[in-house]
Write a protein that holds these residues in place. Structure first.
Motif, PDB file in Angstrom:
ATOM      1  N   ASP A  13       8.258   7.322  -0.566  1.00  0.00           N
ATOM      2  CA  ASP A  13       7.711   7.162  -1.910  1.00  0.00           C
ATOM      3  C   ASP A  13       7.044   5.742  -1.770  1.00  0.00           C
ATOM      4  OD1 ASP A  13       6.405   7.214  -4.478  1.00  0.00           O
ATOM      5  OD2 ASP A  13       8.372   6.760  -5.511  1.00  0.00           O
ATOM      6  N   ARG A  14       7.830   4.778  -1.144  1.00  0.00           N
ATOM      7  CA  ARG A  14       7.378   3.398  -1.220  1.00  0.00           C
ATOM      8  C   ARG A  14       6.250   3.538   0.055  1.00  0.00           C
ATOM      9  NH1 ARG A  14      12.380   1.704   0.350  1.00  0.00           N
ATOM     10  NH2 ARG A  14      11.802   1.590   2.552  1.00  0.00           N
ATOM     11  N   ALA A  15       6.224   4.321   1.038  1.00  0.00           N
ATOM     12  CA  ALA A  15       5.153   4.302   1.967  1.00  0.00           C
ATOM     13  C   ALA A  15       3.880   4.736   1.402  1.00  0.00           C
ATOM     14  CB  ALA A  15       5.563   5.327   3.241  1.00  0.00           C
ATOM     15  N   VAL A  16       3.922   5.883   0.415  1.00  0.00           N
ATOM     16  CA  VAL A  16       2.496   5.998  -0.099  1.00  0.00           C
ATOM     17  C   VAL A  16       2.066   5.007  -1.033  1.00  0.00           C
ATOM     18  CG1 VAL A  16       1.619   7.622  -1.872  1.00  0.00           C
ATOM     19  CG2 VAL A  16       3.320   8.578   0.030  1.00  0.00           C
ATOM     20  N   LEU A  17       3.106   4.463  -1.671  1.00  0.00           N
ATOM     21  CA  LEU A  17       2.493   3.286  -2.712  1.00  0.00           C
ATOM     22  C   LEU A  17       1.958   2.197  -1.941  1.00  0.00           C
ATOM     23  CD1 LEU A  17       2.212   2.015  -5.491  1.00  0.00           C
ATOM     24  CD2 LEU A  17       4.520   0.947  -5.076  1.00  0.00           C
TER      25      LEU A  17
ATOM     26  N   GLY B 200       2.757   3.801  15.715  1.00  0.00           N
ATOM     27  CA  GLY B 200       3.918   3.053  15.554  1.00  0.00           C
ATOM     28  C   GLY B 200       3.997   1.964  14.628  1.00  0.00           C
ATOM     29  N   GLU B 201       2.786   1.050  14.679  1.00  0.00           N
ATOM     30  CA  GLU B 201       2.718   0.044  13.959  1.00  0.00           C
ATOM     31  C   GLU B 201       2.487   0.378  12.566  1.00  0.00           C
ATOM     32  OE1 GLU B 201      -0.083  -2.711  15.502  1.00  0.00           O
ATOM     33  OE2 GLU B 201       1.045  -3.050  17.257  1.00  0.00           O
ATOM     34  N   LEU B 202       1.674   1.356  12.093  1.00  0.00           N
ATOM     35  CA  LEU B 202       1.325   2.062  10.979  1.00  0.00           C
ATOM     36  C   LEU B 202       2.415   2.534  10.104  1.00  0.00           C
ATOM     37  CD1 LEU B 202      -0.542   2.926   8.780  1.00  0.00           C
ATOM     38  CD2 LEU B 202      -0.823   5.208  10.048  1.00  0.00           C
ATOM     39  N   VAL B 203       3.462   3.185  11.074  1.00  0.00           N
ATOM     40  CA  VAL B 203       4.621   3.660  10.259  1.00  0.00           C
ATOM     41  C   VAL B 203       5.492   2.283   9.940  1.00  0.00           C
ATOM     42  CG1 VAL B 203       6.723   5.016  10.723  1.00  0.00           C
ATOM     43  CG2 VAL B 203       4.498   5.818  11.346  1.00  0.00           C
ATOM     44  N   ALA B 204       5.491   1.687  10.921  1.00  0.00           N
ATOM     45  CA  ALA B 204       6.584   0.214  10.268  1.00  0.00           C
ATOM     46  C   ALA B 204       5.918  -0.452   9.328  1.00  0.00           C
ATOM     47  CB  ALA B 204       6.437  -0.692  11.824  1.00  0.00           C
ATOM     48  N   ARG B 205       4.762  -0.442   9.187  1.00  0.00           N
ATOM     49  CA  ARG B 205       4.167  -1.267   7.908  1.00  0.00           C
ATOM     50  C   ARG B 205       4.448  -0.546   6.800  1.00  0.00           C
ATOM     51  NH1 ARG B 205      -0.602  -4.990   8.473  1.00  0.00           N
ATOM     52  NH2 ARG B 205       1.059  -6.170   9.542  1.00  0.00           N
ATOM     53  N   LEU B 206       4.065   0.768   6.802  1.00  0.00           N
ATOM     54  CA  LEU B 206       4.318   1.665   5.603  1.00  0.00           C
ATOM     55  C   LEU B 206       5.606   1.703   5.305  1.00  0.00           C
ATOM     56  CD1 LEU B 206       1.620   4.395   6.295  1.00  0.00           C
ATOM     57  CD2 LEU B 206       1.545   2.135   4.870  1.00  0.00           C
TER      58      LEU B 206
ATOM     59  N   LEU C   2       0.606  12.612   7.086  1.00  0.00           N
ATOM     60  CA  LEU C   2       1.187  13.480   8.090  1.00  0.00           C
ATOM     61  C   LEU C   2       1.343  12.788   9.397  1.00  0.00           C
ATOM     62  CD1 LEU C   2      -1.587  16.110   7.628  1.00  0.00           C
ATOM     63  CD2 LEU C   2       0.611  16.369   7.138  1.00  0.00           C
ATOM     64  N   VAL C   3       0.745  11.582   9.963  1.00  0.00           N
ATOM     65  CA  VAL C   3       1.200  10.576  10.780  1.00  0.00           C
ATOM     66  C   VAL C   3       2.894  10.161  10.572  1.00  0.00           C
ATOM     67  CG1 VAL C   3       0.835   8.344  11.734  1.00  0.00           C
ATOM     68  CG2 VAL C   3      -0.918   9.865  11.329  1.00  0.00           C
ATOM     69  N   THR C   4       3.030   9.695   9.309  1.00  0.00           N
ATOM     70  CA  THR C   4       4.320   9.541   9.211  1.00  0.00           C
ATOM     71  C   THR C   4       5.577  10.437   9.536  1.00  0.00           C
ATOM     72  OG1 THR C   4       4.321   9.885   6.909  1.00  0.00           O
ATOM     73  CG2 THR C   4       3.576   7.624   7.744  1.00  0.00           C
TER      74      THR C   4
END
Length: 371
Positions: free
Chosen positions: A298-302, A357-363, A319-321
């Motif tokens: 939920d935090r990642a979507v926000l 990987g950086e995207l997932v880490a950021r979200l 889908l990437v996450t």
């Protein structure tokens, strides 16, 4: 309430509008943006008092912070939101959030008969308010804040040009607001992790609370609150969530769930959600309100929304996450792999990363820029 200059229409003030936007760009957090925007707006749309409140972009429910200028106590604030959520009113925020123009004046909407609004009859008239101009600050179809400007008796109603000016500020101010939800390097302390529970009687009176809820509530920022017999004051955002649950149970509100996400004093996110239980013979029972840390997904979507991703970019990001490769994302969304790569390139640019990987880490970052 202090006096204000009186104008039925906005003076020609393009430079002043630019000053409002410039002030918003210099704001360091949400409350600072409210303070700067309110001061700048008062010079071109005179008003006597105001309420600025952040909202959860998913449900439109108010959240922290809130700026209340020249109005009454927390109890009066609670009555305002109770009327907003539980009574049939003119210009509810949930309607403005979906309207073609996200701002409107009460007198203009009621043909100069504001008493047609329950909010005016019950609250505003008794406080000497003559007109209210309200707006939803939205980016795309997501509401990031609401604002109400009030004029007391003896002044002209808000005019069409003033309404248009506030509506024109909706998008730019919302775009700035959502950026405050982006991750930052600052950390936060760890608080209670177990869900907190607050029970409200059908009348709305809080009747019991567990220790976890007390701990979570102690981490919420200062703002309007109401006293309770539980020995603590309940923030208006928590009270409003319980009110939304009652509104849903009565069939008065279907625009969003009884849920809001609130940022703590150290920048973490808590989810506050409520539901109305059933009593004997199907009669309305108590409202159960749960406060707990926001789930990682939920935090990642926000956070993704805070970077201004389009709906399709957000779908690709989700889908990437989940770890799906490009081909599976394309098949899931019925688009070509080339289109997926184009969306990912746009997402990387907006979030300022260069890899999945950086995207997932950021979200999924644990800490966020405080409000």
């Amino acid at each position: 309430m202090p006096g204000a200059r009186r104008h039925a229409e906005v003076p020609s003030g393009h430079a002043e509008v630019l000053k409002v936007l410039s002030g918003a760009e210099r704001a360091t957090d949400t409350r600072d943006l409210f303070v700067r925007s309110s001061a700048g707006l008062r010079r071109i749309v005179p008003f006597d008092s105001a309420v600025w409140a952040a909202t959860d972009p998913e449900t439109g429910l108010i959240t922290a912070p809130m700026l209340v200028e020249n109005l009454g106590s927390g109890e009066g604030c609670a009555a305002y939101w109770e009327s907003e959520l539980l009574e049939e009113n003119v210009l509810p925020f949930r309607d403005l959030a979906r309207a073609a123009v996200p701002a409107a004046g009460l007198r203009a909407a009621t043909d100069d008969l504001p008493a047609r609004s329950a909010r005016f009859r019950r609250l505003l008239a008794g406080q000497g308010v003559d007109d209210e101009l309200r707006a939803v600050l939205r980016a795309g179809d997501r509401p990031w804040a609401v604002v109400s400007l009030f004029r007391t008796r003896g002044g002209a109603p808000f005019g069409p040009a003033e309404t248009a000016l506030l509506a024109g500020l909706s998008g730019p101010l919302a775009a700035r607001l959502r950026r405050f939800a982006r991750p930052s390097a600052s950390g936060g302390t760890t608080g209670a992790h177990a869900p907190g529970l607050v029970l409200f009687a059908p009348s709305g009176e809080p009747t019991s609370v567990n220790e976890e809820a007390r701990q979570h509530l102690s981490q919420l920022p200062e703002g309007p609150s109401v006293p309770s017999r539980l020995g603590l004051r309940l923030p208006i955002w928590v009270v409003a969530t319980a009110l939304r649950a009652r509104a849903i149970a009565r069939g008065l509100d279907r625009a969003g769930g009884a849920r809001t996400r609130i940022r703590t004093v150290d920048g973490r996110w808590l989810a506050c959600h409520a539901s109305c239980l059933s009593g004997p013979a199907g009669r309305p029972g108590p409202v159960a309100l749960v406060i707990e840390p926001v789930a990682a997904a939920d935090r990642a979507v926000l956070i993704a929304e805070a970077y201004g991703l389009t709906p399709r970019e957000l779908e690709v990001t989700r889908l990437v996450t989940r770890g799906l490769p490009t081909a599976e994302i394309a098949a899931t969304l019925f688009i070509s792999p080339h289109t997926v790569r184009d969306h990912l390139k746009a997402v990387f640019g907006k979030t300022e990363v260069s890899s999945r990987g950086e995207l997932v880490a950021r979200l999924f970052a644990e800490h966020h820029r405080p409000v």
